[in-house]
Enzyme design. Structure first.
Site, short mmCIF file in Angstrom:
data_model
loop_
_atom_site.label_atom_id
_atom_site.label_comp_id
_atom_site.label_asym_id
_atom_site.label_seq_id
_atom_site.Cartn_x
_atom_site.Cartn_y
_atom_site.Cartn_z
N GLU A 174 0.80 -1.23 0.00
CA GLU A 174 0.00 0.00 0.00
C GLU A 174 0.84 1.29 0.00
O GLU A 174 0.67 2.17 0.84
CB GLU A 174 -0.96 -0.01 1.19
CG GLU A 174 -1.91 -1.18 1.17
CD GLU A 174 -2.77 -1.28 2.42
OE1 GLU A 174 -2.72 -0.37 3.27
OE2 GLU A 174 -3.49 -2.28 2.55
N ASN A 203 1.90 -5.23 -3.15
CA ASN A 203 0.51 -5.50 -2.82
C ASN A 203 -0.23 -4.19 -2.54
O ASN A 203 0.29 -3.30 -1.86
CB ASN A 203 0.45 -6.39 -1.57
CG ASN A 203 -0.92 -6.94 -1.27
OD1 ASN A 203 -1.55 -7.54 -2.13
ND2 ASN A 203 -1.39 -6.74 -0.05
N HIS A 223 -10.96 -5.99 -1.99
CA HIS A 223 -11.97 -5.69 -0.97
C HIS A 223 -13.13 -4.97 -1.65
O HIS A 223 -13.07 -3.76 -1.89
CB HIS A 223 -11.38 -4.81 0.13
CG HIS A 223 -10.24 -5.45 0.87
ND1 HIS A 223 -10.42 -6.51 1.73
CD2 HIS A 223 -8.91 -5.17 0.88
CE1 HIS A 223 -9.24 -6.86 2.25
NE2 HIS A 223 -8.32 -6.07 1.74
N ASP A 249 -12.38 -10.29 -0.16
CA ASP A 249 -13.63 -10.39 0.58
C ASP A 249 -14.64 -9.46 -0.10
O ASP A 249 -14.30 -8.36 -0.51
CB ASP A 249 -13.49 -10.09 2.08
CG ASP A 249 -12.78 -8.78 2.40
OD1 ASP A 249 -12.61 -7.93 1.50
OD2 ASP A 249 -12.41 -8.59 3.56
N GLU A 301 -6.35 -10.65 -0.87
CA GLU A 301 -7.11 -10.39 0.36
C GLU A 301 -8.60 -10.33 0.05
O GLU A 301 -9.32 -9.46 0.53
CB GLU A 301 -6.66 -9.09 1.02
CG GLU A 301 -5.19 -9.06 1.36
CD GLU A 301 -4.75 -7.75 2.01
OE1 GLU A 301 -5.61 -7.05 2.60
OE2 GLU A 301 -3.55 -7.43 1.94
#
Length: 348
Positions: A171, A214, A250, A281, A279
């Site tokens: 990030e 990432n 996300h 979701d 990641e």
């Protein structure tokens, strides 16, 4: 579109013969360096991990040691997934709470559980602006550079040869239209070059690990993903070691799966790096959530260099976004329609 719910990654993912099982596992191992079909008596494609391995991919989950004492949690974790990512256990505040003093215990619990079952491990994360112990922000210039390199050397050295891929830098870019780097102790003190320095240090620390950048809100083509693309392109052209790019995934109603998701993964893959959904979701429920999960899996399957998918957790009740019920198992560990959609998309 900026995901307004997301402020950081984890404050915040037919029956075959025994011979086919071994072949499927071997295919997965070649593709991702260290995959073995999930253990158990289930037939080859009846779990997420085994179905993914049969397609030459992995399907993993973020694992939290705080739930290892709950048998339902570990039963689902061990049965369904063939790759583990430590949710918080390998972050800087957990591994080096005071300068030069390392605690590998929690990370070892995730690592050992995975390796004892023949599963791969993604290391998460080496350099990130969040979940830093206070002492890091008090350093300047060469002190911070030395601390960063020592942290990379120590953490990667401890797991040398056993971690399939590391999120080396996490990030580092801002949201919005600027494409600028995110202010952080590393950016502020070391400038743009800190990312390259981190990747070079990581290659030296474990030459066999895949080195990943990432980030989130980079799933479609936008100013942020363009900035990451330009950095990766520059690194590849200049020989800076980078092997993969992670797309966190996300999603919710305000930040849905973009229509160009697959095309965006492919343009990064065309640079000569692997791509991974790291990641995943997706907030929602029922058919709509299932359809979104299916789209993500189909996109990964369509991109040969998409090596795998990690969902950010096992059950809705422990998700950092639990109110949005974003995972594949509900709070009672029941399989949701999204689970069935994923397994079907993988060919299970």
């Amino acid at each position: 579109m900026i995901n307004k719910f997301f402020q950081g990654d984890s404050a915040r993912r037919t029956r075959l013969s025994a011979r086919r099982v071994l072949v499927a596992a071997a295919v997965g191992a070649v593709a991702t360096a260290s995959l073995i079909v999930a253990p158990g008596t289930a037939s080859a494609q009846s779990t997420l991990g085994s179905a993914a391995a049969a397609r030459g991919k992995y399907f993993g989950a973020a694992a939290a040691t705080s739930h290892f004492g709950e048998s339902a949690y570990t039963t689902v974790l061990d049965r369904e997934f063939n790759s583990f990512t430590p949710e918080n256990e390998m972050k800087w505040d957990a591994t080096e709470p005071s300068r030069g003093s390392f605690n590998f215990g929690p990370g070892d619990q995730v690592y050992n559980r995975a390796r004892q079952q023949g599963k791969s491990v993604r290391g998460h994360t080496l350099v990130w602006h969040s979940q830093l112990p206070g002492w890091v922000s008090g350093l300047s210039g060469d002190q911070l550079r030395q601390a960063m390199i020592n942290h990379i050397n120590s953490l990667m050295g401890h797991y040398r040869g056993g971690i399939y891929a590391w999120d080396v830098v996490n990030e580092a870019f801002q949201d919005g239209s600027s494409g600028a780097r995110r202010p952080s102790p590393f950016q502020n003190q070391l400038g743009n070059g800190y990312i390259e320095e981190a990747f070079r240090a990581a290659r030296a620390a474990d030459p066999n690990a895949k080195l990943c950048y990432n980030d989130y809100n980079t799933d479609g083509q936008n100013a942020k993903s363009n900035a990451v693309f330009a950095m990766v392109q520059d690194f590849k052209q200049r020989g800076v070691p980078i092997d993969c790019v992670g797309f966190q995934g996300h999603f919710n109603a305000q930040s849905p799966v973009p229509s160009d998701f697959q095309q965006n993964l492919q343009r990064f893959a065309n640079l000569g790096v692997d791509v991974q959904i790291t990641e995943l979701d997706i907030e929602g429920s029922g058919t709509a959530q299932a359809d979104n999960y299916r789209r993500v899996v189909q996109a990964c399957l369509a991109v040969s260099r998409c090596t795998g998918i990690t969902v950010w957790g096992v059950t809705d009740k422990y998700s950092w976004r639990s109110g949005g019920t974003p995972l594949l198992f509900d709070g009672n560990y029941n399989k949701k329609p999204a689970y069935d959609a994923v397994l079907s998309a993988l060919g299970g």
